[in-house]
Motif scaffolding. Sequence first.
Motif, PDB file in Angstrom:
ATOM      1  N   THR A  42       0.861  -1.181   0.000  1.00 35.66           N
ATOM      2  CA  THR A  42       0.000   0.000   0.000  1.00 35.66           C
ATOM      3  C   THR A  42       0.899   1.234   0.000  1.00 35.66           C
ATOM      4  N   VAL A  43       0.708   2.085  -0.997  1.00 33.08           N
ATOM      5  CA  VAL A  43       1.577   3.252  -1.184  1.00 33.08           C
ATOM      6  C   VAL A  43       0.745   4.527  -1.202  1.00 33.08           C
ATOM      7  N   ALA A  88     -10.026   2.341   6.117  1.00 29.86           N
ATOM      8  CA  ALA A  88      -9.912   1.311   7.149  1.00 29.86           C
ATOM      9  C   ALA A  88      -8.495   0.773   7.295  1.00 29.86           C
ATOM     10  N   ASP A  89      -7.586   1.168   6.400  1.00 27.32           N
ATOM     11  CA  ASP A  89      -6.226   0.636   6.461  1.00 27.32           C
ATOM     12  C   ASP A  89      -5.509   1.127   7.714  1.00 27.32           C
ATOM     13  N   PRO A  90      -4.787   0.230   8.396  1.00 24.80           N
ATOM     14  CA  PRO A  90      -4.011   0.684   9.562  1.00 24.80           C
ATOM     15  C   PRO A  90      -2.874   1.580   9.117  1.00 24.80           C
ATOM     16  N   PRO A  91      -2.556   2.622   9.899  1.00 26.02           N
ATOM     17  CA  PRO A  91      -1.461   3.499   9.519  1.00 26.02           C
ATOM     18  C   PRO A  91      -0.122   2.791   9.628  1.00 26.02           C
ATOM     19  N   GLY A  92       0.831   3.278   8.907  1.00 27.77           N
ATOM     20  CA  GLY A  92       2.170   2.693   8.971  1.00 27.77           C
ATOM     21  C   GLY A  92       2.924   2.988   7.704  1.00 27.77           C
ATOM     22  N   PRO A  93       4.248   2.905   7.752  1.00 23.65           N
ATOM     23  CA  PRO A  93       5.045   3.165   6.559  1.00 23.65           C
ATOM     24  C   PRO A  93       4.840   2.075   5.526  1.00 23.65           C
ATOM     25  N   PRO A  94       4.925   2.413   4.238  1.00 21.57           N
ATOM     26  CA  PRO A  94       4.762   1.398   3.190  1.00 21.57           C
ATOM     27  C   PRO A  94       5.800   0.295   3.319  1.00 21.57           C
ATOM     28  N   ALA A  95       5.363  -0.926   3.129  1.00 19.14           N
ATOM     29  CA  ALA A  95       6.259  -2.082   3.178  1.00 19.14           C
ATOM     30  C   ALA A  95       5.633  -3.205   2.370  1.00 19.14           C
ATOM     31  N   TRP A  96       6.466  -3.954   1.675  1.00 19.67           N
ATOM     32  CA  TRP A  96       5.976  -5.109   0.935  1.00 19.67           C
ATOM     33  C   TRP A  96       5.487  -6.183   1.904  1.00 19.67           C
ATOM     34  N   CYS A  97       4.337  -6.765   1.607  1.00 17.44           N
ATOM     35  CA  CYS A  97       3.758  -7.827   2.426  1.00 17.44           C
ATOM     36  C   CYS A  97       3.750  -9.123   1.623  1.00 17.44           C
ATOM     37  N   VAL A  98       4.338 -10.166   2.188  1.00 18.37           N
ATOM     38  CA  VAL A  98       4.356 -11.491   1.575  1.00 18.37           C
ATOM     39  C   VAL A  98       3.159 -12.284   2.076  1.00 18.37           C
ATOM     40  N   TYR A  99       2.449 -12.935   1.130  1.00 19.93           N
ATOM     41  CA  TYR A  99       1.315 -13.783   1.476  1.00 19.93           C
ATOM     42  C   TYR A  99       1.688 -15.246   1.257  1.00 19.93           C
ATOM     43  N   LEU A 100       1.461 -16.067   2.272  1.00 24.16           N
ATOM     44  CA  LEU A 100       1.662 -17.499   2.166  1.00 24.16           C
ATOM     45  C   LEU A 100       0.329 -18.156   1.817  1.00 24.16           C
TER      46      LEU A 100
END
Length: 261
Positions: free
Chosen positions: A19-20, A67-79
Amino acid sequence: MTTHHDAWPTGTPAWADITVPDLTTARAFYGPLLGWEFEVGGPELGFYTQAHVGGRRVVGMGEPMEADPPGPPAWCVYLAADDLAATTAAITEAGGKEIVPAMRIMDLGAMALFADTAGAVFGVWEPGTHTGWDVVDEPGAVVWCEVMVHDQPGALAFYQRVFGYTVEDLSAPGFQYASVSLEGEPLAGVGGYGPQAGADAPAAWTLYFGVADAEVSAAQVAELGGTVVSPATDTPFGRMAIVAGPFGEVFALMGPVAGGA
């Protein structure tokens, strides 16, 4: 085989997204760097954007929703998981925490976000019509995923308990690292930070994207508005550079070793 259109086995890295603040900036950075083309979804998906290599899905990108939680952008890996409810139960029983409860996304599939016992965030994807990425192990696609933590034995035990991985210890003096596999196929790494990382280094998953030349691509990162965190160096697995995108999101580039094929 680098193209894969079927559902991935449970426990296999199967998708990644980020999310950017600005998708236009993200596309202008990643498109030239990794040769991505983009498919933008409709308003019912919040204009979620999928990156493609040669017509095959690689990763997703989106902009924040209310509704997205705040936070710095980061790649998220999904298993991958063929039963999200059962995997959720296994994660919480093993000491993980549910961050975003399971949600179904039309007929595409269902997702949830978790933190492992070290605090690293990852996702789980139960496929519907969307089975995850269609291509791996070639330029522009994901070639490796790993999680780095301060308690490597604890994190390794967590993922092994949840997904039943086979573990190969690749540690060396001063370096804790293991490769996890299913049915003999290496899938991801679980590593421990060394003292040089500092106590504040966050537990996190990292994506490795394939490139034709890590040195050239690292230079391009800077030209496109990113930063080079660690210059390209040879490793036993290829020539690797750690970089950050235009929003500070960290990822890795992996190409052939210098002078290699």
